[in-house]
Design a protein around this motif. Sequence first.
Motif, PDB file in Angstrom:
ATOM      1  N   ALA A  16      11.834 -16.831 -36.267  1.00  0.00           N
ATOM      2  CA  ALA A  16      11.320 -15.983 -35.189  1.00  0.00           C
ATOM      3  C   ALA A  16      10.566 -14.790 -35.759  1.00  0.00           C
ATOM      4  N   ALA A  17      11.111 -14.190 -36.813  1.00  0.00           N
ATOM      5  CA  ALA A  17      10.441 -13.053 -37.449  1.00  0.00           C
ATOM      6  C   ALA A  17       9.107 -13.487 -38.045  1.00  0.00           C
ATOM      7  N   GLN A  18       9.072 -14.697 -38.651  1.00  0.00           N
ATOM      8  CA  GLN A  18       7.814 -15.191 -39.205  1.00  0.00           C
ATOM      9  C   GLN A  18       6.799 -15.447 -38.104  1.00  0.00           C
ATOM     10  N   ALA A  19       7.256 -15.966 -36.973  1.00  0.00           N
ATOM     11  CA  ALA A  19       6.337 -16.196 -35.851  1.00  0.00           C
ATOM     12  C   ALA A  19       5.774 -14.872 -35.371  1.00  0.00           C
ATOM     13  N   ASP A  20       6.614 -13.844 -35.264  1.00  0.00           N
ATOM     14  CA  ASP A  20       6.145 -12.526 -34.847  1.00  0.00           C
ATOM     15  C   ASP A  20       5.162 -11.965 -35.868  1.00  0.00           C
ATOM     16  N   ALA A  21       5.467 -12.122 -37.145  1.00  0.00           N
ATOM     17  CA  ALA A  21       4.576 -11.653 -38.202  1.00  0.00           C
ATOM     18  C   ALA A  21       3.256 -12.417 -38.158  1.00  0.00           C
ATOM     19  N   GLY A  22       3.327 -13.724 -37.875  1.00  0.00           N
ATOM     20  CA  GLY A  22       2.117 -14.529 -37.761  1.00  0.00           C
ATOM     21  C   GLY A  22       1.253 -14.084 -36.602  1.00  0.00           C
ATOM     22  N   LEU A  23       1.884 -13.798 -35.472  1.00  0.00           N
ATOM     23  CA  LEU A  23       1.140 -13.305 -34.316  1.00  0.00           C
ATOM     24  C   LEU A  23       0.506 -11.965 -34.641  1.00  0.00           C
ATOM     25  N   LYS A  24       1.251 -11.084 -35.275  1.00  0.00           N
ATOM     26  CA  LYS A  24       0.704  -9.775 -35.635  1.00  0.00           C
ATOM     27  C   LYS A  24      -0.503  -9.933 -36.553  1.00  0.00           C
ATOM     28  N   ARG A  25      -0.426 -10.827 -37.524  1.00  0.00           N
ATOM     29  CA  ARG A  25      -1.573 -11.056 -38.413  1.00  0.00           C
ATOM     30  C   ARG A  25      -2.787 -11.535 -37.627  1.00  0.00           C
ATOM     31  N   TYR A  93       2.894  -6.302 -29.611  1.00  0.00           N
ATOM     32  CA  TYR A  93       3.977  -6.822 -28.777  1.00  0.00           C
ATOM     33  C   TYR A  93       3.440  -8.036 -28.027  1.00  0.00           C
ATOM     34  N   SER A  94       4.345  -8.888 -27.547  1.00  0.00           N
ATOM     35  CA  SER A  94       3.855 -10.049 -26.795  1.00  0.00           C
ATOM     36  C   SER A  94       4.862 -10.480 -25.749  1.00  0.00           C
ATOM     37  N   SER A  95       4.342 -11.222 -24.775  1.00  0.00           N
ATOM     38  CA  SER A  95       5.214 -11.841 -23.781  1.00  0.00           C
ATOM     39  C   SER A  95       6.003 -12.942 -24.478  1.00  0.00           C
ATOM     40  N   ALA A 116      -5.449   4.337 -29.273  1.00  0.00           N
ATOM     41  CA  ALA A 116      -5.928   3.358 -28.307  1.00  0.00           C
ATOM     42  C   ALA A 116      -4.805   2.394 -27.991  1.00  0.00           C
ATOM     43  N   SER A 117      -4.932   1.757 -26.844  1.00  0.00           N
ATOM     44  CA  SER A 117      -4.016   0.678 -26.496  1.00  0.00           C
ATOM     45  C   SER A 117      -4.836  -0.424 -25.859  1.00  0.00           C
ATOM     46  N   GLY A 118      -4.356  -1.634 -26.040  1.00  0.00           N
ATOM     47  CA  GLY A 118      -5.084  -2.770 -25.511  1.00  0.00           C
ATOM     48  C   GLY A 118      -4.143  -3.856 -25.032  1.00  0.00           C
ATOM     49  N   ILE A 119      -4.675  -4.667 -24.141  1.00  0.00           N
ATOM     50  CA  ILE A 119      -3.965  -5.843 -23.639  1.00  0.00           C
ATOM     51  C   ILE A 119      -4.905  -7.030 -23.843  1.00  0.00           C
ATOM     52  N   MET A 120      -4.359  -8.096 -24.406  1.00  0.00           N
ATOM     53  CA  MET A 120      -5.149  -9.300 -24.644  1.00  0.00           C
ATOM     54  C   MET A 120      -4.419 -10.508 -24.069  1.00  0.00           C
ATOM     55  N   ARG A 121      -5.196 -11.504 -23.718  1.00  0.00           N
ATOM     56  CA  ARG A 121      -4.586 -12.776 -23.319  1.00  0.00           C
ATOM     57  C   ARG A 121      -5.125 -13.856 -24.234  1.00  0.00           C
ATOM     58  N   ARG A 122      -4.306 -14.882 -24.390  1.00  0.00           N
ATOM     59  CA  ARG A 122      -4.714 -16.011 -25.221  1.00  0.00           C
ATOM     60  C   ARG A 122      -5.900 -16.704 -24.568  1.00  0.00           C
ATOM     61  N   LYS A 123      -6.797 -17.131 -25.417  1.00  0.00           N
ATOM     62  CA  LYS A 123      -7.955 -17.918 -24.981  1.00  0.00           C
ATOM     63  C   LYS A 123      -8.136 -18.997 -26.044  1.00  0.00           C
ATOM     64  N   GLY A 124      -7.556 -20.160 -25.773  1.00  0.00           N
ATOM     65  CA  GLY A 124      -7.561 -21.224 -26.781  1.00  0.00           C
ATOM     66  C   GLY A 124      -6.759 -20.794 -27.983  1.00  0.00           C
ATOM     67  N   ASP A 125      -7.374 -20.883 -29.167  1.00  0.00           N
ATOM     68  CA  ASP A 125      -6.716 -20.464 -30.397  1.00  0.00           C
ATOM     69  C   ASP A 125      -6.922 -18.988 -30.706  1.00  0.00           C
ATOM     70  N   SER A 126      -7.608 -18.288 -29.812  1.00  0.00           N
ATOM     71  CA  SER A 126      -7.930 -16.894 -30.070  1.00  0.00           C
ATOM     72  C   SER A 126      -7.419 -16.025 -28.913  1.00  0.00           C
ATOM     73  N   PHE A 127      -8.065 -14.901 -28.697  1.00  0.00           N
ATOM     74  CA  PHE A 127      -7.683 -13.957 -27.653  1.00  0.00           C
ATOM     75  C   PHE A 127      -8.930 -13.439 -26.962  1.00  0.00           C
ATOM     76  N   GLU A 128      -8.718 -12.745 -25.858  1.00  0.00           N
ATOM     77  CA  GLU A 128      -9.765 -11.947 -25.248  1.00  0.00           C
ATOM     78  C   GLU A 128      -9.120 -10.659 -24.747  1.00  0.00           C
ATOM     79  N   ILE A 129      -9.858  -9.576 -24.882  1.00  0.00           N
ATOM     80  CA  ILE A 129      -9.347  -8.267 -24.492  1.00  0.00           C
ATOM     81  C   ILE A 129      -9.544  -8.103 -22.995  1.00  0.00           C
ATOM     82  N   VAL A 130      -8.459  -7.819 -22.281  1.00  0.00           N
ATOM     83  CA  VAL A 130      -8.562  -7.629 -20.830  1.00  0.00           C
ATOM     84  C   VAL A 130      -8.496  -6.157 -20.451  1.00  0.00           C
TER      85      VAL A 130
END
Length: 164
Positions: A16-25, A93-95, A116-130
């Motif tokens: 779980a920690a590796q998954a969180d670290a992977g998401l952060k990267r 952080y993530s849902s 700054a603060s931002g919110i992003m949603r997944r878009k395929g293998d990437s993200f988009e800033i909402v």
Amino acid sequence: MKSLLLTCCLLFCSLAAQADAGLKRKVDAFVDRWHDDAAHARPVYFDKIAKDGIYIGTDKTERWRRDEFKAWAQPYFKGKSAWAFKAIKRHVYSSGDGSMVWFDELLDTQMGVCQASGIMRRKGDSFEIVHYQLSMAVPNEVGGQVTKLIKDFEARDGWKTSKR
């Protein structure tokens, strides 16, 4: 049996920690590329913002949907650099399902240190800033002086009744 259970729990926590670290990267790479696009005036910068995305700048009149922001920023993107933001520190952080990600960051900018603060949603293998909100980081020690400057400025020319 207890040691097997403990080992499984530790393994699960480690994964779980590796998954969180992977998401952060992944988030760090995405947001760093986004900032780098602006630093090099690459129009692809705006493609990383969702069509319904909101950008809030440091001035109280600066609240745009993506296409409004793109139109406003167009003159800045005609040069070699629009603006240069470099992350000093970022928290991610993530849902639970990873479909939504939010972050806050300290930035080294031409305005000094900003937050700054931002919110992003997944878009395929990437993200988009909402949603992205940029703020100047005002040290508490000079907050009173800055507040006075703002109040004096707003008192002139009906600034408080801004149309935005």
